[in-house]
Design a protein around this motif. Structure first.
Motif, PDB file in Angstrom:
ATOM      1  N   VAL A 243       0.812  -1.235   0.000  1.00 17.24           N
ATOM      2  CA  VAL A 243       0.000   0.000   0.000  1.00 17.24           C
ATOM      3  C   VAL A 243       0.835   1.270   0.000  1.00 17.24           C
ATOM      4  O   VAL A 243       0.270   2.365  -0.059  1.00 17.24           O
ATOM      5  CB  VAL A 243      -0.956   0.022   1.211  1.00 17.24           C
ATOM      6  CG1 VAL A 243      -1.917  -1.138   1.150  1.00 17.24           C
ATOM      7  CG2 VAL A 243      -0.180   0.028   2.524  1.00 17.24           C
ATOM      8  N   GLY A 244       2.153   1.155   0.073  1.00 15.92           N
ATOM      9  CA  GLY A 244       2.970   2.352   0.162  1.00 15.92           C
ATOM     10  C   GLY A 244       3.062   2.850   1.593  1.00 15.92           C
ATOM     11  O   GLY A 244       2.487   2.264   2.515  1.00 15.92           O
ATOM     12  N   PRO A 245       3.768   3.952   1.813  1.00 21.68           N
ATOM     13  CA  PRO A 245       3.969   4.467   3.172  1.00 21.68           C
ATOM     14  C   PRO A 245       2.768   5.272   3.659  1.00 21.68           C
ATOM     15  O   PRO A 245       2.519   6.378   3.194  1.00 21.68           O
ATOM     16  CB  PRO A 245       5.200   5.374   3.012  1.00 21.68           C
ATOM     17  CG  PRO A 245       5.114   5.859   1.601  1.00 21.68           C
ATOM     18  CD  PRO A 245       4.485   4.757   0.796  1.00 21.68           C
ATOM     19  N   ILE A 246       2.003   4.717   4.572  1.00 24.67           N
ATOM     20  CA  ILE A 246       0.865   5.435   5.157  1.00 24.67           C
ATOM     21  C   ILE A 246       1.369   6.120   6.420  1.00 24.67           C
ATOM     22  O   ILE A 246       1.618   5.484   7.442  1.00 24.67           O
ATOM     23  CB  ILE A 246      -0.297   4.477   5.464  1.00 24.67           C
ATOM     24  CG1 ILE A 246      -0.748   3.785   4.182  1.00 24.67           C
ATOM     25  CG2 ILE A 246      -1.467   5.227   6.088  1.00 24.67           C
ATOM     26  CD1 ILE A 246      -1.886   2.797   4.371  1.00 24.67           C
ATOM     27  N   ALA A 247       1.520   7.423   6.337  1.00 28.48           N
ATOM     28  CA  ALA A 247       2.223   8.183   7.368  1.00 28.48           C
ATOM     29  C   ALA A 247       1.457   8.235   8.682  1.00 28.48           C
ATOM     30  O   ALA A 247       0.228   8.239   8.708  1.00 28.48           O
ATOM     31  CB  ALA A 247       2.478   9.609   6.869  1.00 28.48           C
ATOM     32  N   PHE A 248       2.219   8.266   9.783  1.00 26.04           N
ATOM     33  CA  PHE A 248       1.743   8.570  11.130  1.00 26.04           C
ATOM     34  C   PHE A 248       0.876   7.476  11.768  1.00 26.04           C
ATOM     35  O   PHE A 248       0.439   7.666  12.899  1.00 26.04           O
ATOM     36  CB  PHE A 248       0.953   9.895  11.155  1.00 26.04           C
ATOM     37  CG  PHE A 248       1.841  11.107  11.235  1.00 26.04           C
ATOM     38  CD1 PHE A 248       2.515  11.407  12.400  1.00 26.04           C
ATOM     39  CD2 PHE A 248       2.002  11.942  10.139  1.00 26.04           C
ATOM     40  CE1 PHE A 248       3.334  12.516  12.482  1.00 26.04           C
ATOM     41  CE2 PHE A 248       2.821  13.048  10.214  1.00 26.04           C
ATOM     42  CZ  PHE A 248       3.488  13.336  11.380  1.00 26.04           C
ATOM     43  N   VAL A 249       0.603   6.368  11.092  1.00 26.07           N
ATOM     44  CA  VAL A 249      -0.245   5.338  11.706  1.00 26.07           C
ATOM     45  C   VAL A 249       0.460   4.743  12.923  1.00 26.07           C
ATOM     46  O   VAL A 249      -0.109   4.671  14.018  1.00 26.07           O
ATOM     47  CB  VAL A 249      -0.598   4.236  10.693  1.00 26.07           C
ATOM     48  CG1 VAL A 249      -1.367   3.112  11.380  1.00 26.07           C
ATOM     49  CG2 VAL A 249      -1.443   4.818   9.568  1.00 26.07           C
ATOM     50  N   ALA A 250       1.701   4.317  12.748  1.00 28.93           N
ATOM     51  CA  ALA A 250       2.442   3.752  13.872  1.00 28.93           C
ATOM     52  C   ALA A 250       2.675   4.798  14.953  1.00 28.93           C
ATOM     53  O   ALA A 250       2.636   4.499  16.150  1.00 28.93           O
ATOM     54  CB  ALA A 250       3.779   3.195  13.386  1.00 28.93           C
ATOM     55  N   PHE A 251       2.902   6.031  14.524  1.00 30.71           N
ATOM     56  CA  PHE A 251       3.166   7.105  15.477  1.00 30.71           C
ATOM     57  C   PHE A 251       1.951   7.383  16.357  1.00 30.71           C
ATOM     58  O   PHE A 251       2.077   7.656  17.547  1.00 30.71           O
ATOM     59  CB  PHE A 251       3.552   8.373  14.699  1.00 30.71           C
ATOM     60  CG  PHE A 251       4.036   9.487  15.565  1.00 30.71           C
ATOM     61  CD1 PHE A 251       5.370   9.593  15.906  1.00 30.71           C
ATOM     62  CD2 PHE A 251       3.161  10.430  16.060  1.00 30.71           C
ATOM     63  CE1 PHE A 251       5.825  10.613  16.718  1.00 30.71           C
ATOM     64  CE2 PHE A 251       3.600  11.458  16.872  1.00 30.71           C
ATOM     65  CZ  PHE A 251       4.936  11.550  17.206  1.00 30.71           C
ATOM     66  N   VAL A 252       0.755   7.319  15.762  1.00 27.72           N
ATOM     67  CA  VAL A 252      -0.475   7.622  16.495  1.00 27.72           C
ATOM     68  C   VAL A 252      -0.962   6.423  17.301  1.00 27.72           C
ATOM     69  O   VAL A 252      -1.440   6.557  18.429  1.00 27.72           O
ATOM     70  CB  VAL A 252      -1.568   8.101  15.515  1.00 27.72           C
ATOM     71  CG1 VAL A 252      -2.913   8.187  16.203  1.00 27.72           C
ATOM     72  CG2 VAL A 252      -1.186   9.447  14.924  1.00 27.72           C
ATOM     73  N   ALA A 253      -0.834   5.216  16.729  1.00 27.34           N
ATOM     74  CA  ALA A 253      -1.436   4.026  17.334  1.00 27.34           C
ATOM     75  C   ALA A 253      -0.845   3.711  18.706  1.00 27.34           C
ATOM     76  O   ALA A 253      -1.581   3.384  19.649  1.00 27.34           O
ATOM     77  CB  ALA A 253      -1.272   2.829  16.397  1.00 27.34           C
ATOM     78  N   GLY A 254       0.480   3.810  18.839  1.00 27.61           N
ATOM     79  CA  GLY A 254       1.103   3.464  20.104  1.00 27.61           C
ATOM     80  C   GLY A 254       0.659   4.325  21.282  1.00 27.61           C
ATOM     81  O   GLY A 254       0.183   3.805  22.300  1.00 27.61           O
ATOM     82  N   PRO A 255       0.788   5.655  21.165  1.00 24.15           N
ATOM     83  CA  PRO A 255       0.347   6.511  22.280  1.00 24.15           C
ATOM     84  C   PRO A 255      -1.145   6.384  22.598  1.00 24.15           C
ATOM     85  O   PRO A 255      -1.541   6.405  23.761  1.00 24.15           O
ATOM     86  CB  PRO A 255       0.688   7.922  21.783  1.00 24.15           C
ATOM     87  CG  PRO A 255       1.808   7.731  20.836  1.00 24.15           C
ATOM     88  CD  PRO A 255       1.529   6.434  20.150  1.00 24.15           C
ATOM     89  N   LEU A 256      -1.986   6.258  21.563  1.00 21.74           N
ATOM     90  CA  LEU A 256      -3.414   6.097  21.815  1.00 21.74           C
ATOM     91  C   LEU A 256      -3.702   4.801  22.563  1.00 21.74           C
ATOM     92  O   LEU A 256      -4.514   4.765  23.488  1.00 21.74           O
ATOM     93  CB  LEU A 256      -4.197   6.116  20.494  1.00 21.74           C
ATOM     94  CG  LEU A 256      -4.378   7.481  19.825  1.00 21.74           C
ATOM     95  CD1 LEU A 256      -5.121   7.321  18.510  1.00 21.74           C
ATOM     96  CD2 LEU A 256      -5.126   8.448  20.734  1.00 21.74           C
ATOM     97  N   ALA A 257      -3.018   3.735  22.172  1.00 19.55           N
ATOM     98  CA  ALA A 257      -3.207   2.458  22.855  1.00 19.55           C
ATOM     99  C   ALA A 257      -2.729   2.530  24.294  1.00 19.55           C
ATOM    100  O   ALA A 257      -3.379   2.004  25.207  1.00 19.55           O
ATOM    101  CB  ALA A 257      -2.471   1.345  22.097  1.00 19.55           C
ATOM    102  N   ARG A 258      -1.605   3.195  24.524  1.00 22.42           N
ATOM    103  CA  ARG A 258      -1.087   3.321  25.887  1.00 22.42           C
ATOM    104  C   ARG A 258      -2.043   4.104  26.767  1.00 22.42           C
ATOM    105  O   ARG A 258      -2.265   3.772  27.933  1.00 22.42           O
ATOM    106  CB  ARG A 258       0.289   3.999  25.848  1.00 22.42           C
ATOM    107  CG  ARG A 258       0.890   4.286  27.209  1.00 22.42           C
ATOM    108  CD  ARG A 258       1.063   3.006  28.017  1.00 22.42           C
ATOM    109  NE  ARG A 258       2.055   2.133  27.422  1.00 22.42           N
ATOM    110  CZ  ARG A 258       2.197   0.853  27.757  1.00 22.42           C
ATOM    111  NH1 ARG A 258       1.371   0.311  28.645  1.00 22.42           N
ATOM    112  NH2 ARG A 258       3.116   0.108  27.196  1.00 22.42           N
ATOM    113  N   ARG A 259      -2.637   5.163  26.227  1.00 24.51           N
ATOM    114  CA  ARG A 259      -3.614   5.930  27.002  1.00 24.51           C
ATOM    115  C   ARG A 259      -4.866   5.106  27.288  1.00 24.51           C
ATOM    116  O   ARG A 259      -5.522   5.286  28.310  1.00 24.51           O
ATOM    117  CB  ARG A 259      -3.979   7.212  26.248  1.00 24.51           C
ATOM    118  CG  ARG A 259      -2.881   8.252  26.258  1.00 24.51           C
ATOM    119  CD  ARG A 259      -3.211   9.439  25.352  1.00 24.51           C
ATOM    120  NE  ARG A 259      -2.159  10.453  25.414  1.00 24.51           N
ATOM    121  CZ  ARG A 259      -2.168  11.504  26.211  1.00 24.51           C
ATOM    122  NH1 ARG A 259      -3.179  11.694  27.032  1.00 24.51           N
ATOM    123  NH2 ARG A 259      -1.179  12.361  26.218  1.00 24.51           N
TER     124      ARG A 259
END
Length: 249
Positions: free
Chosen positions: A166-182
């Motif tokens: 799918v190509g580079p989908i930006a910020f998914v990994a960046f957003v998913a981790g902190p949201l999951a931790r919260r």
């Protein structure tokens, strides 16, 4: 900050795919395989440059940022040398899109993940101990560098396989981790929740991209970047404030 787009791993896949499209004239599965190789190559380069008797998180991120900048420079050069009629095809590999994914590609990703996800489940046992610090983890019998390299290798393989389709989908990994931790709180296992959050973010962004502009389908990577940028600013703004009844110091 240790997300694949910040570290240049997704960018490596983009650069390799664009090279295959614009310079070699390839298309179809050959481009996806080239993107896979590009992601793995950049990850190996970042790891090799960051290694000094082990992998320290800060050095790993800084080296990744530097390599990501070099990759972006290479992408810019390729676009300036390309025929304008070929640029539109290359842009898909720069922003990420789920619009042209075939069932055959989905089957290939599923087969790869059938191998990689059990490996991730085994490798993910160590990170909770590594969060205690290297010395404490060693005292508990963890082979710190071996486990760290194993986790990174599996993570890079997962990212590379997905990005090759799918190509580079930006910020998914960046957003998913902190949201999951919260969502789960400090000290609780977060990996599975982060994966679910990432899936929800991509699906939601894809739906928004289909209806954001009437008659035009906006690539999902553009939508996630529009969400991820403000979210990063919000994280920086709220860092250190009281969270879930306590103050982070």
């Amino acid at each position: 900050l240790a997300s694949p787009d910040v570290l240049g791993i997704s960018g490596g896949a983009s650069a390799a795919a664009v090279t295959a499209l614009l310079l070699l004239g390839w298309d179809g599965p050959a481009v996806s395989l080239t993107a896979l190789g590009g992601a793995l190559l950049v990850a190996g380069l970042v790891g090799a440059l960051a290694w000094r008797g082990g992998l320290a998180g800060q050095r790993f991120v800084l080296v990744g940022v530097a390599v990501a900048m070099l990759v972006q420079a290479a992408l810019g050069y390729l676009l300036t040398r390309a025929d304008v009629r070929d640029v539109s095809a290359a842009l898909v590999w720069m922003v990420g899109s789920t619009a042209s994914v075939s069932w055959a590609e989905i089957a290939g990703v599923a087969a790869a993940y059938a191998v990689l996800l059990p490996a991730l489940a085994l490798a993910a046992r160590a990170p909770r101990l590594l969060e205690l610090g290297d010395d404490a983890a060693r005292g508990l019998g963890v082979r710190v560098e071996t486990h760290r390299v194993a986790v990174l290798a599996v993570a890079v393989a997962l990212v590379a396989v997905g990005t090759a389709v799918v190509g580079p989908i930006a910020f998914v990994a960046f957003v998913a981790g902190p949201l999951a931790r919260r969502a789960v709180g400090t000290g609780e296992p977060v990996l599975g929740v982060a994966a679910a959050v990432g899936a929800v973010v991509v699906v939601a962004a894809d739906v928004v991209g289909q209806h954001l502009v009437p008659g035009v389908r906006v690539p999902v990577g553009i939508v996630t970047a529009l969400v991820g940028g403000p979210y990063l600013l919000w994280l920086l703004r709220t860092g250190g404030r009281t969270t879930r009844g306590r103050t982070d110091r």
